[in-house]
Design an enzyme around this catalytic site. Structure first.
Site, short mmCIF file in Angstrom:
data_model
loop_
_atom_site.label_atom_id
_atom_site.label_comp_id
_atom_site.label_asym_id
_atom_site.label_seq_id
_atom_site.Cartn_x
_atom_site.Cartn_y
_atom_site.Cartn_z
N GLY A 70 0.96 -0.93 0.04
CA GLY A 70 -0.07 -0.07 -0.15
C GLY A 70 0.86 1.17 -0.04
O GLY A 70 2.00 1.24 0.42
N TYR A 98 4.06 -3.31 2.18
CA TYR A 98 3.39 -2.43 3.50
C TYR A 98 2.78 -3.60 4.41
O TYR A 98 2.84 -3.42 5.56
CB TYR A 98 2.16 -1.69 2.90
N HIS A 185 7.77 -7.80 -3.92
CA HIS A 185 6.63 -8.40 -4.40
C HIS A 185 6.71 -9.69 -5.23
O HIS A 185 6.90 -9.93 -6.48
CB HIS A 185 6.11 -7.19 -5.27
N SER A 239 -16.19 -1.28 -27.94
CA SER A 239 -15.05 -0.47 -28.28
C SER A 239 -14.33 -1.33 -29.41
O SER A 239 -13.53 -0.80 -30.02
CB SER A 239 -14.20 -0.05 -27.15
N VAL A 242 -10.84 -6.41 -26.77
CA VAL A 242 -10.94 -7.81 -26.29
C VAL A 242 -11.99 -7.84 -25.14
O VAL A 242 -13.12 -8.55 -25.06
CB VAL A 242 -9.59 -8.42 -25.74
N ASP A 243 -11.81 -6.82 -24.06
CA ASP A 243 -12.69 -7.04 -22.89
C ASP A 243 -14.13 -6.70 -23.39
O ASP A 243 -15.04 -7.45 -22.75
CB ASP A 243 -12.28 -5.89 -21.78
N SER A 244 -14.64 -5.75 -24.07
CA SER A 244 -15.98 -5.29 -24.19
C SER A 244 -16.53 -6.30 -25.29
O SER A 244 -17.73 -6.76 -25.02
CB SER A 244 -16.17 -3.71 -24.74
N LYS A 389 -6.79 -9.63 -17.73
CA LYS A 389 -6.64 -9.74 -19.32
C LYS A 389 -6.70 -11.05 -19.70
O LYS A 389 -7.16 -11.53 -20.70
CB LYS A 389 -5.59 -8.75 -19.61
#
Ligand code: XMP
Length: 606
Positions: A70, A98, A185, A239, A242-244, A389
């Protein structure tokens, strides 16, 4: 922002169509918190993200808890914390970044502000290779760091397990209590053994069993769409991305073509040939009802004279909502029978501050106030809001969509507008020891917070064998007020003669950028380079000399999901060919190559 959290359509739906989470990721505000959950899911274990302060009784039954990174400092008043009762439970806990600092702070250790930040690649040296988290892993390994605060004294009962040259307590553990903490990370791809480290925690320390495979989610998704939509119908503003397209196809499959409508708004901010691509999608998606609305002039007028990136996003989002409203009214979508479908995916909600503690990096157009109100009224279905994705691509394949669609590079909703930089006034480039400072700012992300800082230009495009990206990371860690570094790939004037020119968004500039982007796209497709990168933004900056006041920036990146990214070296011949063609465009003065990873820069410049 808390309204987004529990009322997020897919979130509530997912809660009904998924297994009980074995792992809870407590969100301390890091842009990586959902990435952690996803990496756990990749191990085949279902995980969910919860607010950091979730009472411990709500965590009972979990096999393990992970506290995320964070942007705050544990000593700041009001900074995220966890219910201290967590540490009275027998449940295993892993603190990341964090999360590690918070564990140290709550359990009696010391956290201090570091001399300088540590952002980017670093090398970890294991002090105890037998530690359960690092068992069987190399003693020296590449990791990804993004922090300024550091644990300087671990709490009683903890020992230091690994260090980097800049960070003594890079990992600590109290294995008998099953408490672990890492400053780096493990969830990002750049941490080479991140998957193994998480797997050791989740499968071995916590003893989770495998219960999750996204490819098997289709029936659950269909069921959740049916439940959210009920007897209503869905309209989409697609749009062509890929997503829409996947969200649209999912709703079509579930509800049938009579109950789903698709509308494509041509904003004038799309790439060359995009409207034709979308037109061709109708038959691919097996629907005739894909309607194209020409709104090019409206967006250009609304954006005239605008320079600030967040203002651009806001104006585009609002214009979108206005146009949507008009379409909604003229198409009769207003009555309660219709709800809005969106292809929002996880990172879209995260970077807009979609979880309670995340600071806003960029406002996503799917989360502007108008849409927010619809979400709160329960009139939005976002079937992909829990997916990343690559998971969306997997779903697209399961749905039988063509590779040409499934493999498309992501393209941001605000389109070319956020790749066309503007400047309020004319200014010269400024010489410094390391190169030239451009009097232009771009967006970046450091330690989970948004930055808006200057760009450093290196004089030459150095030899390909040099590790430019590593040098760029090191420079940014050292230089104050710089978050992005570019090299010159080709130029028609010396840098000392160049200036930034006062400029705004205009039809001509967007058209020039569209041309430049089309050239890059054609050449990278012909060479196959486009398949080697995740995304390849092309950016127009108002830099040059009188008569040639524009320059183009090339930004090819590797990424897994856009959360982090690596700048990619391009084959020299291809770079030369692209540079030659771009320099032949009338007002183009120079071609720059962006060397910066994300973080500290973002993928887009705005
Ligand atoms: P950044 O620039 O934040 O981008 O590193 C991460 C990914 O998100 C895309 N992006 C956007 N997509 N609306 C979108 O639909 C936006 O406002 C937006 N901003 C960035 C970007 O292209 C990259 O894939």
């Amino acid at each position: 922002m808390s309204a987004v959290w529990p009322s997020n359509a897919a979130g509530t739906v997912a809660a009904r169509s998924v297994p009980d989470p074995q792992i809870a990721v407590l969100d301390a505000g890091g842009q990586y918190c959902h990435l952690i959950a996803r990496k756990v899911r990749e191990l085949g274990v279902y995980a969910e993200v919860l607010p950091s302060e979730t009472p411990t009784e709500r965590l009972r039954g979990k096999k393990g808890v992970i506290i995320s990174g964070g942007p705050s400092s544990v000593y700041e008043p009001g900074s995220p914390t966890v219910d201290p009762a967590l540490f009275s439970e027998p449940v295993p806990v892993l603190g990341i970044c964090y999360g590690l600092q918070l564990m140290a702070h709550l359990l009696g250790g010391t956290v201090e502000r570091g001399q300088k930040g540590e952002y980017g690649l670093a090398f970890l040296e294991l002090r105890d290779p037998t530690d359960p988290l690092f068992r069987d892993l190399p003693v020296r390994q590449q990791i990804w760091m993004s922090h300024r605060d550091t644990v300087t004294k671990p709490p009683a009962g903890f020992r230091v397990v690994a260090s980097t040259p800049a960070c003594e307590v890079a990992a600590m553990s109290a294995p008998e209590r099953k408490w672990f903490g890492v400053q780096f990370h493990p969830e990002v791809a750049h941490t080479i053994y991140g998957r193994e480290i998480l797997s050791h925690f989740v499968l071995e320390v916590c003893g989770c069993h495998r219960d999750w495979d996204p490819r098997r989610r289709l029936p659950f998704l269909e069921e959740s769409i049916r439940r959210t939509v009920g007897a209503r119908n869905v309209f989409f503003f697609t749009s062509g991305g890929v997503d829409s397209s996947v969200a649209f196809a999912l709703c079509l499959k579930t509800l049938g073509p009579d109950r789903v409508r698709g509308i494509f708004v041509d904003t004038g901010l799309m790439r060359e040939g995009e409207t034709d691509f979308v037109r061709a999608l109708g038959p691919v998606l097996q629907t005739g009802v894909l309607e194209i609305v020409d709104a090019r002039q409206r967006f250009l007028s609304a954006l005239a004279g605008v320079r600030d990136p967040e203002q651009k996003r806001r104006i585009i989002g609002e214009e979108f909502v206005r146009i949507q409203q008009e379409i909604i009214e003229s198409h009769g979508f207003l009555d309660e029978e219709w709800i809005l479908g969106q292809g929002t995916i996880y990172p879209d909600t995260i970077e807009s501050g979609g979880t309670e503690k995340a600071s806003v990096i960029k406002t996503h157009h799917n989360r502007v106030p108008g849409i927010q109100r619809l979400i709160e009224a329960g009139r939005v279905v976002e079937p992909l809001a829990s997916f990343y994705k690559d998971e969306v691509r997997q779903l697209g394949r399961e749905l039988g969509l063509p590779e040409a669609l499934v493999e498309r590079h992501p393209f941001p909703g605000p389109g070319l507008a956020i790749r066309c930089l503007c400047a309020a006034s004319e200014a010269a480039l400024e010489r410094c020891d390391e190169g030239w400072l451009l009097p232009l700012r771009s967006v970046g992300v450091q330690g989970d917070s948004r930055t808006y800082a200057r760009v450093l230009v290196l004089d030459q495009y150095p030899a390909p064998e040099a590790n430019l990206q590593a040098a760029a990371t090191e420079l940014i860690n050292r230089l104050h007020g710089v978050n992005r570094i570019v090299a010159v790939a080709a130029k028609s004037a010396p840098l000392e003669a160049m200036r930034v020119f006062a400029s705004a968004l205009s039809e001509e500039r967007v058209e020039l950028l569209r041309r430049a982007d089309a050239i890059v796209r054609a050449l990278t497709a012909a060479s196959g380079f486009d398949r080697q990168v995740w995304q390849f933004p092309v950016i127009l900056i108002p830099v040059g000399v009188p008569g040639r006041p524009e320059s183009v920036v090339l930004r090819p990146v590797h990424s897994v999901d856009g959360m982090t990214a690596q700048s990619v070296n391009m084959p020299t011949e291809l770079l030369d060919e692209i540079a030659r063609e771009l320099l032949a465009l009338d007002p183009v003065c120079a071609i720059f190559y962006d060397l910066t990873h994300k973080p500290p820069a973002t993928i887009e410049w705005e």
